[in-house]
Design a protein around this motif. Structure first.
Motif, PDB file in Angstrom:
ATOM      1  N   SER A 100      -1.454   2.986  -2.217  1.00  0.00           N
ATOM      2  CA  SER A 100      -0.979   1.625  -2.450  1.00  0.00           C
ATOM      3  C   SER A 100      -1.857   0.880  -3.466  1.00  0.00           C
ATOM      4  O   SER A 100      -1.356   0.227  -4.385  1.00  0.00           O
ATOM      5  CB  SER A 100      -0.922   0.902  -1.101  1.00  0.00           C
ATOM      6  N   GLN A 123      -1.391   2.157  -7.046  1.00  0.00           N
ATOM      7  CA  GLN A 123      -0.099   1.762  -7.624  1.00  0.00           C
ATOM      8  C   GLN A 123      -0.074   0.283  -7.971  1.00  0.00           C
ATOM      9  O   GLN A 123       0.395  -0.111  -9.034  1.00  0.00           O
ATOM     10  CB  GLN A 123       1.030   2.104  -6.650  1.00  0.00           C
ATOM     11  N   THR A 124      -0.571  -0.552  -7.051  1.00  0.00           N
ATOM     12  CA  THR A 124      -0.518  -1.995  -7.270  1.00  0.00           C
ATOM     13  C   THR A 124      -1.427  -2.433  -8.413  1.00  0.00           C
ATOM     14  O   THR A 124      -1.038  -3.218  -9.267  1.00  0.00           O
ATOM     15  CB  THR A 124      -0.978  -2.741  -5.992  1.00  0.00           C
ATOM     16  N   SER A 142      -0.859   0.695 -11.664  1.00  0.00           N
ATOM     17  CA  SER A 142       0.432   1.325 -11.939  1.00  0.00           C
ATOM     18  C   SER A 142       0.282   2.842 -12.076  1.00  0.00           C
ATOM     19  O   SER A 142       0.904   3.471 -12.926  1.00  0.00           O
ATOM     20  CB  SER A 142       1.075   0.765 -13.211  1.00  0.00           C
ATOM     21  N   LYS A 167      -8.108  -2.078   3.252  1.00  0.00           N
ATOM     22  CA  LYS A 167      -6.704  -1.850   3.553  1.00  0.00           C
ATOM     23  C   LYS A 167      -6.537  -0.737   4.592  1.00  0.00           C
ATOM     24  O   LYS A 167      -5.666  -0.812   5.464  1.00  0.00           O
ATOM     25  CB  LYS A 167      -5.987  -1.440   2.265  1.00  0.00           C
ATOM     26  N   GLU A 225       3.721  -6.270 -13.722  1.00  0.00           N
ATOM     27  CA  GLU A 225       3.794  -6.107 -12.261  1.00  0.00           C
ATOM     28  C   GLU A 225       2.865  -7.084 -11.531  1.00  0.00           C
ATOM     29  O   GLU A 225       3.003  -7.290 -10.329  1.00  0.00           O
ATOM     30  CB  GLU A 225       3.387  -4.684 -11.847  1.00  0.00           C
ATOM     31  N   TYR A 226       1.917  -7.672 -12.237  1.00  0.00           N
ATOM     32  CA  TYR A 226       1.000  -8.603 -11.590  1.00  0.00           C
ATOM     33  C   TYR A 226       1.656  -9.960 -11.331  1.00  0.00           C
ATOM     34  O   TYR A 226       1.141 -10.775 -10.573  1.00  0.00           O
ATOM     35  CB  TYR A 226      -0.257  -8.825 -12.441  1.00  0.00           C
ATOM     36  N   ASN A 261      -7.183  -7.255  -7.978  1.00  0.00           N
ATOM     37  CA  ASN A 261      -6.603  -7.046  -6.644  1.00  0.00           C
ATOM     38  C   ASN A 261      -6.059  -8.340  -6.051  1.00  0.00           C
ATOM     39  O   ASN A 261      -4.982  -8.353  -5.444  1.00  0.00           O
ATOM     40  CB  ASN A 261      -7.643  -6.436  -5.702  1.00  0.00           C
ATOM     41  N   ALA A 269      -2.830  -9.038  -8.087  1.00  0.00           N
ATOM     42  CA  ALA A 269      -1.806  -7.992  -7.982  1.00  0.00           C
ATOM     43  C   ALA A 269      -1.353  -7.762  -6.548  1.00  0.00           C
ATOM     44  O   ALA A 269      -0.236  -7.311  -6.323  1.00  0.00           O
ATOM     45  CB  ALA A 269      -2.337  -6.681  -8.555  1.00  0.00           C
ATOM     46  N   SER A 270      -2.217  -8.055  -5.574  1.00  0.00           N
ATOM     47  CA  SER A 270      -1.876  -7.757  -4.188  1.00  0.00           C
ATOM     48  C   SER A 270      -1.829  -9.007  -3.302  1.00  0.00           C
ATOM     49  O   SER A 270      -0.768  -9.413  -2.834  1.00  0.00           O
ATOM     50  CB  SER A 270      -2.884  -6.748  -3.645  1.00  0.00           C
ATOM     51  N   GLN A 275       0.698 -11.841  -4.104  1.00  0.00           N
ATOM     52  CA  GLN A 275       2.133 -11.508  -4.157  1.00  0.00           C
ATOM     53  C   GLN A 275       2.911 -12.163  -3.008  1.00  0.00           C
ATOM     54  O   GLN A 275       4.056 -12.571  -3.187  1.00  0.00           O
ATOM     55  CB  GLN A 275       2.352  -9.985  -4.111  1.00  0.00           C
TER      56      GLN A 275
END
Lengths: 151, 143
Positions: free
Chosen positions: A15, A18-19, A22, A98, B6-7, B119, B122-123, B126
């Motif tokens: 995860s 990918q986040t 990419s 995580k 994607e961010y 992070n 991007a995470s 979100q």
């Protein structure tokens, strides 16, 4: 030692790569080793306490560590300096954080310690554990191993 | 620093601010990694760090105001993450200016910041985008 403990770590690794990057890591061989010996030069060790006591070790080849930091910073990296190892250390910290969330879903409550960095060739990372679970990953940025030792 | 589509969290103001923050952290890192003469470099490091630090506050305030307006359920937890980060940057600024930190520590600090910010955007952030957009959709339906 139960391999099911490894699944949250594998899921978290997948995860986060990918986040943030990419990049999809392809899981390779899983093995059980006596000691944590690695031929990879950039190692991030995260100590774990709580219901599981042990450590997670992320071992990246030098090339991969440089490429990961280049993919984040957009700047050229030439050596495993403190900037590169600290950025990789934080990556290990994020993945492990995580993973503890995933372990909590198996009713295991764990805390993690700040990352420790070990660089160099043919490293033997000693631990109190008898066995180390190792997973190999392959990515577009290179290869890395994740080792999980439970004391 | 590398920005990726994607961010984006799908909230225009926040996405624009995130890109500006990436730019400012990138300038700071570039300075940290440059080969300038020591006293010159220190001035530039302080300047780019302050420039980034100011924007961190501007952005966190704006993002938290949006979270409140849309009753974001994880506001308290997110606010604490922001506070901890601001405190860490402020402490570094102070000690670096007072010559308490060496070059290795500067490299370590900026390396950690790089990964941390990516992070966070991007995470962690979100969920804010998802929440705000779902509230907006519901509001549209009620119109």
């Amino acid at each position: 030692m139960d391999v099911k403990y490894l699944n949250p770590i594998i899921a978290a690794t997948d995860s986060v790569f990918q986040t943030m990057l990419s990049v999809k890591p392809e899981k390779g061989e899983v093995s059980i080793q006596e000691d944590l010996v690695t031929d990879k030069e950039a190692n991030v060790i995260i100590g774990m306490t709580g219901d599981i006591k042990g450590s997670i070790v992320y071992s990246f080849s030098k090339e991969m560590a440089l490429k990961v930091v280049e993919a984040m910073s957009g700047m050229e990296m030439e050596e495993l300096d403190k900037f590169v190892t600290s950025a990789m250390g934080e990556l290990g910290n994020i993945i492990s954080g995580k993973a503890t969330t995933g372990l909590a879903e198996q009713d295991l409550s764990c805390d993690i310690a700040p990352p420790q960095i070990v660089t160099g060739k043919n490293i033997n990372i000693s631990s109190e554990a008898d066995k180390v679970l190792m997973v190999k990953f392959n990515t577009d940025l290179g290869e890395f191993d994740v080792g999980f030792s439970i004391n | 620093m590398i920005w990726r589509e994607e961010y984006k969290i799908g909230v225009e103001l926040v996405d624009e601010q995130h890109q500006e923050l990436f730019k400012r952290l990138g300038d700071f890192i570039q300075t940290v990694r440059s080969d300038q003469e020591n006293s010159e470099k220190k001035k530039e490091v302080e300047r780019t760090l302050n420039f980034m630090g100011e924007y961190v506050v501007t952005h966190f305030d704006a993002e938290e105001a949006l979270q409140k307006r849309f009753n974001y359920p994880d506001f308290e937890e997110h606010h604490q993450i922001h506070e901890d980060f601001k405190a860490e940057v402020a402490e570094f600024q102070e000690k670096y200016s007072a010559d308490e930190y060496d070059d290795d520590f500067l490299l370590e600090f900026s390396g950690r910041l790089l990964t941390w910010l990516i992070n966070h955007v991007a995470s962690t952030d979100q969920d804010i985008g998802e929440h705000i957009n779902s509230v907006k959709e519901k509001e549209e339906e009620l119109k």
